[in-house]
Write a protein that holds these residues in place. Structure first.
Motif, PDB file in Angstrom:
ATOM      1  N   HIS A  13       0.808  -1.215   0.000  1.00  0.00           N
ATOM      2  CA  HIS A  13       0.000   0.000   0.000  1.00  0.00           C
ATOM      3  C   HIS A  13       0.845   1.270   0.000  1.00  0.00           C
ATOM      4  N   GLN A  14       2.161   1.085   0.033  1.00  0.00           N
ATOM      5  CA  GLN A  14       3.053   2.239   0.071  1.00  0.00           C
ATOM      6  C   GLN A  14       3.495   2.630  -1.344  1.00  0.00           C
ATOM      7  N   PHE A  15       3.503   3.920  -1.631  1.00  0.00           N
ATOM      8  CA  PHE A  15       3.967   4.410  -2.927  1.00  0.00           C
ATOM      9  C   PHE A  15       4.824   5.646  -2.691  1.00  0.00           C
ATOM     10  N   ASP A  16       6.130   5.516  -2.994  1.00  0.00           N
ATOM     11  CA  ASP A  16       7.065   6.621  -2.780  1.00  0.00           C
ATOM     12  C   ASP A  16       7.610   7.096  -4.119  1.00  0.00           C
ATOM     13  N   ILE A  17       7.966   8.359  -4.175  1.00  0.00           N
ATOM     14  CA  ILE A  17       8.506   8.942  -5.400  1.00  0.00           C
ATOM     15  C   ILE A  17       9.935   9.430  -5.148  1.00  0.00           C
ATOM     16  N   TYR A  18      10.815   9.079  -6.076  1.00  0.00           N
ATOM     17  CA  TYR A  18      12.221   9.464  -5.983  1.00  0.00           C
ATOM     18  C   TYR A  18      12.580  10.302  -7.202  1.00  0.00           C
ATOM     19  N   GLN A  19      13.156  11.451  -6.937  1.00  0.00           N
ATOM     20  CA  GLN A  19      13.632  12.306  -8.019  1.00  0.00           C
ATOM     21  C   GLN A  19      15.106  12.011  -8.238  1.00  0.00           C
ATOM     22  N   PHE A  20      15.482  11.768  -9.476  1.00  0.00           N
ATOM     23  CA  PHE A  20      16.860  11.365  -9.745  1.00  0.00           C
ATOM     24  C   PHE A  20      17.549  12.339 -10.692  1.00  0.00           C
ATOM     25  N   ARG A  21      18.864  12.374 -10.553  1.00  0.00           N
ATOM     26  CA  ARG A  21      19.679  13.092 -11.529  1.00  0.00           C
ATOM     27  C   ARG A  21      19.922  12.195 -12.733  1.00  0.00           C
ATOM     28  N   LYS A  22      20.222  10.920 -12.448  1.00  0.00           N
ATOM     29  CA  LYS A  22      20.398   9.910 -13.491  1.00  0.00           C
ATOM     30  C   LYS A  22      19.713   8.618 -13.035  1.00  0.00           C
ATOM     31  N   ALA A  23      19.299   7.798 -14.013  1.00  0.00           N
ATOM     32  CA  ALA A  23      18.686   6.504 -13.702  1.00  0.00           C
ATOM     33  C   ALA A  23      19.251   5.443 -14.637  1.00  0.00           C
ATOM     34  N   ILE A  24      19.294   4.208 -14.131  1.00  0.00           N
ATOM     35  CA  ILE A  24      19.737   3.064 -14.936  1.00  0.00           C
ATOM     36  C   ILE A  24      18.645   2.005 -14.916  1.00  0.00           C
ATOM     37  N   ILE A  25      18.246   1.569 -16.088  1.00  0.00           N
ATOM     38  CA  ILE A  25      17.281   0.473 -16.205  1.00  0.00           C
ATOM     39  C   ILE A  25      18.064  -0.832 -16.310  1.00  0.00           C
ATOM     40  N   ALA A  26      17.862  -1.743 -15.368  1.00  0.00           N
ATOM     41  CA  ALA A  26      18.558  -3.039 -15.359  1.00  0.00           C
ATOM     42  C   ALA A  26      17.569  -4.142 -14.978  1.00  0.00           C
ATOM     43  N   THR A  27      16.420  -4.112 -15.634  1.00  0.00           N
ATOM     44  CA  THR A  27      15.323  -5.000 -15.248  1.00  0.00           C
ATOM     45  C   THR A  27      15.377  -6.377 -15.893  1.00  0.00           C
ATOM     46  N   GLY A  28      16.377  -6.631 -16.748  1.00  0.00           N
ATOM     47  CA  GLY A  28      16.562  -7.965 -17.294  1.00  0.00           C
ATOM     48  C   GLY A  28      15.503  -8.369 -18.305  1.00  0.00           C
ATOM     49  N   SER A  29      15.342  -9.678 -18.458  1.00  0.00           N
ATOM     50  CA  SER A  29      14.381 -10.214 -19.414  1.00  0.00           C
ATOM     51  C   SER A  29      13.719 -11.454 -18.839  1.00  0.00           C
ATOM     52  N   THR A  30      12.647 -11.867 -19.480  1.00  0.00           N
ATOM     53  CA  THR A  30      11.907 -13.058 -19.061  1.00  0.00           C
ATOM     54  C   THR A  30      11.781 -14.004 -20.244  1.00  0.00           C
ATOM     55  N   ALA A  31      12.046 -15.291 -20.011  1.00  0.00           N
ATOM     56  CA  ALA A  31      11.908 -16.296 -21.065  1.00  0.00           C
ATOM     57  C   ALA A  31      10.446 -16.703 -21.192  1.00  0.00           C
ATOM     58  N   ILE A  32       9.960 -16.743 -22.431  1.00  0.00           N
ATOM     59  CA  ILE A  32       8.611 -17.220 -22.688  1.00  0.00           C
ATOM     60  C   ILE A  32       8.677 -18.309 -23.748  1.00  0.00           C
ATOM     61  N   LEU A  33       7.686 -19.172 -23.788  1.00  0.00           N
ATOM     62  CA  LEU A  33       7.642 -20.218 -24.794  1.00  0.00           C
ATOM     63  C   LEU A  33       7.368 -19.600 -26.157  1.00  0.00           C
ATOM     64  N   PRO A  34       8.069 -20.053 -27.208  1.00  0.00           N
ATOM     65  CA  PRO A  34       7.825 -19.514 -28.550  1.00  0.00           C
ATOM     66  C   PRO A  34       6.434 -19.885 -29.043  1.00  0.00           C
ATOM     67  N   GLY A  35       5.999 -19.204 -30.108  1.00  0.00           N
ATOM     68  CA  GLY A  35       4.625 -19.301 -30.598  1.00  0.00           C
ATOM     69  C   GLY A  35       4.031 -20.680 -30.649  1.00  0.00           C
ATOM     70  N   GLU A  36       4.749 -21.644 -31.274  1.00  0.00           N
ATOM     71  CA  GLU A  36       4.170 -22.973 -31.462  1.00  0.00           C
ATOM     72  C   GLU A  36       4.069 -23.774 -30.163  1.00  0.00           C
TER      73      GLU A  36
END
Length: 476
Positions: free
Chosen positions: A133-156
């Motif tokens: 229930h908590q939501f905080d806001i951070y103001q940044f000078r710089k930010a780095i996105i390092a959220t990675g990836s997720t494997a999913i099954l291919p179409g077939e």
């Protein structure tokens, strides 16, 4: 949801606590920046908790089992080993927990503020973090996105959930599959096939596309798989998969047009990796993405928004590897701190933890032909190496490519014991544009696997000491 009343300011906010995220956080802190690291789940990310480390524990365990016959040759009487999968799972949990605690301690020691929660960009220089229930806001000078990836099954395969599995499910199975189909031509697919065949599973390896390995290395790897009784099907197409209650049925056509029908307990695939950017809201703030959703970055890991950087699997450049994430992370942190680093993925090593392991850096012979590059080849079989023989690890070879006009090394490839440890040497040699003489001049420890590299280079001029001379064609 309760919105925080105050907006907190930070020099650098990093989203994602995997290898890229925590590396960037620690390096930035070392350089004097005030750093906040936001991770939704566990520090270490998928790599430490569910990917790289668990898979390498399986590979290491399989390699130790493969060494047991040689131990008996050395005089140690060993009963027929039985894999206790439950104990291996406990060991995996113990190691990942210890490594995760180590990362936590390093962040704490470097005064990196770690916050758990789900992060979203709320403006060009603000990030909101939701935790319950908590939501905080951070103001940044710089930010780095390092959220990675997720494997999913291919179409077939995307509609199949019970008997078609990804690595996350594979390394949590409580029972060893008697029959396993491994579908893929990537490094992890090879590691799975190697480990599970060593454990005793009946493995079928289905290769839908090129492995990307040098042809000599691929030939030797597939020879080793054949020796392990792994059935390899190359150039697979027309794949159809159906699930039963207790098994999976796989039908396909190989490169020669032959039809195959396979029954197995599970079908494993590495899947398709999708960048974890969907919920970040970056598209609104000038961060350019590729068609697949990956973030476009430059040599500094900087996005098209100069205040936002991105590292690792979320970026469009290069493969989804931890080593790429770690390199980009250090460069991003150093650039933000005012340095002048650069990301160069030219000589990114390709590493496969099979038994024996594979390390490949630089041009393969296939690539040299495709790019019309002049090259000469030296190749040395480890069966001629003294240390490989005495240690019972004589399978494999070392292959090198060099420019015949300049003698500069173009590529170094190895399958065999010690390949992974030697890979950093391969990278350094190529980065420094080493010549043939730079490899033949130094002294090499004897006996050692290192000598395999020396003799491969000497083989370019047919001067390898422990290799039979090439056969001479005799005219009648």
């Amino acid at each position: 949801m309760v919105v925080g009343e105050m907006i907190e300011e930070r020099d650098l906010v990093i989203i994602g606590g995997g290898p890229g995220g925590y590396t960037a956080a620690i390096r930035a802190a070392q350089l004097g920046l005030n750093v906040t690291l936001i991770e939704e789940h566990q520090l270490g990310g998928i790599c430490l908790n569910r990917g790289c480390i668990p898979s390498k524990i399986w590979a290491y365990s399989a390699r130790k089992k493969s060494e047991l016959p040689h131990m008996e040759e050395l005089g140690f009487k060993i009963d027929e080993p039985q894999l206790n999968l439950s104990q291996l799972l406990n060991y995996k949990d113990k190691i990942t927990s210890q490594l995760r605690k180590g990362v936590e301690a390093l962040c704490s020691g470097n005064q990196v503020e770690v916050i758990q929660g789900k992060a979203t960009f709320t403006s060009e220089n603000k990030i909101g973090v939701e935790n319950g229930h908590q939501f905080d806001i951070y103001q940044f000078r710089k930010a780095i996105i390092a959220t990675g990836s997720t494997a999913i099954l291919p179409g077939e395969l995307s509609q199949l959930k019970e008997r078609v599995i990804l690595s996350d499910e594979l390394y949590r199975l409580g029972d060893l599959p008697e029959r396993l189909v491994v579908y893929g031509s990537d490094e992890l697919a090879f590691e799975v096939a190697s480990s599970y065949s060593t454990f005793g599973s009946k493995v079928t390896l289905v290769l839908p596309e090129s492995t990307g390995l040098d042809p000599s290395i691929e030939k030797e790897l597939l020879r080793v798989f054949k020796k392990k009784k792994v059935k390899v099907i190359k150039g697979a197409s027309d794949l159809t998969v159906s699930e039963g209650e207790l098994d999976v049925q796989v039908k396909l056509v190989d490169e020669k047009g032959k039809e195959h029908s396979i029954e197995a307990d599970y079908l494993y695939t590495s899947g398709v990796r999708q960048p974890n950017v969907k919920d970040l809201g970056i598209a609104r703030f000038g961060v350019e993405q590729s068609e697949s959703g990956h973030v476009i970055v430059n040599k500094l890991a900087e996005t098209t928004n100069p205040n936002i950087y991105a590292v690792g699997d979320v970026t469009a450049d290069g493969p989804s590897l931890a080593i790429k994430a770690i390199k980009q992370a250090k460069v991003a942190a150093e650039a933000i701190a005012g340095g002048h680093p650069e990301v160069d993925l030219t000589f990114l090593p390709k590493i496969i933890h099979t038994t024996p392991p594979v390390a490949s850096v630089g041009l393969t012979e296939t690539e040299a032909k495709e790019e019309a590059v002049d090259y000469q080849v030296g190749e040395f079989s480890l069966s001629g190496n003294g240390y490989a023989m005495l240690s019972g690890q004589k399978e494999g070879l070392v292959k090198v490519l060099s420019d015949p006009n300049t003698d500069i090394m173009l590529g170094i490839h190895m399958i065999g014991a010690g390949a992974i440890e030697l890979s950093s040497t391969f990278v350094q040699l190529l980065e420094m544009a080493a010549k043939v003489e730079d490899l033949t001049f130094p002294n090499y420890a004897h006996p050692s696997m290192n000598e395999g590299l020396l003799e491969a280079v000497e083989a370019i001029s047919n001067q390898a000491i422990h290799q039979a001379p090439p056969r001479q064609k005799v005219k009648a």
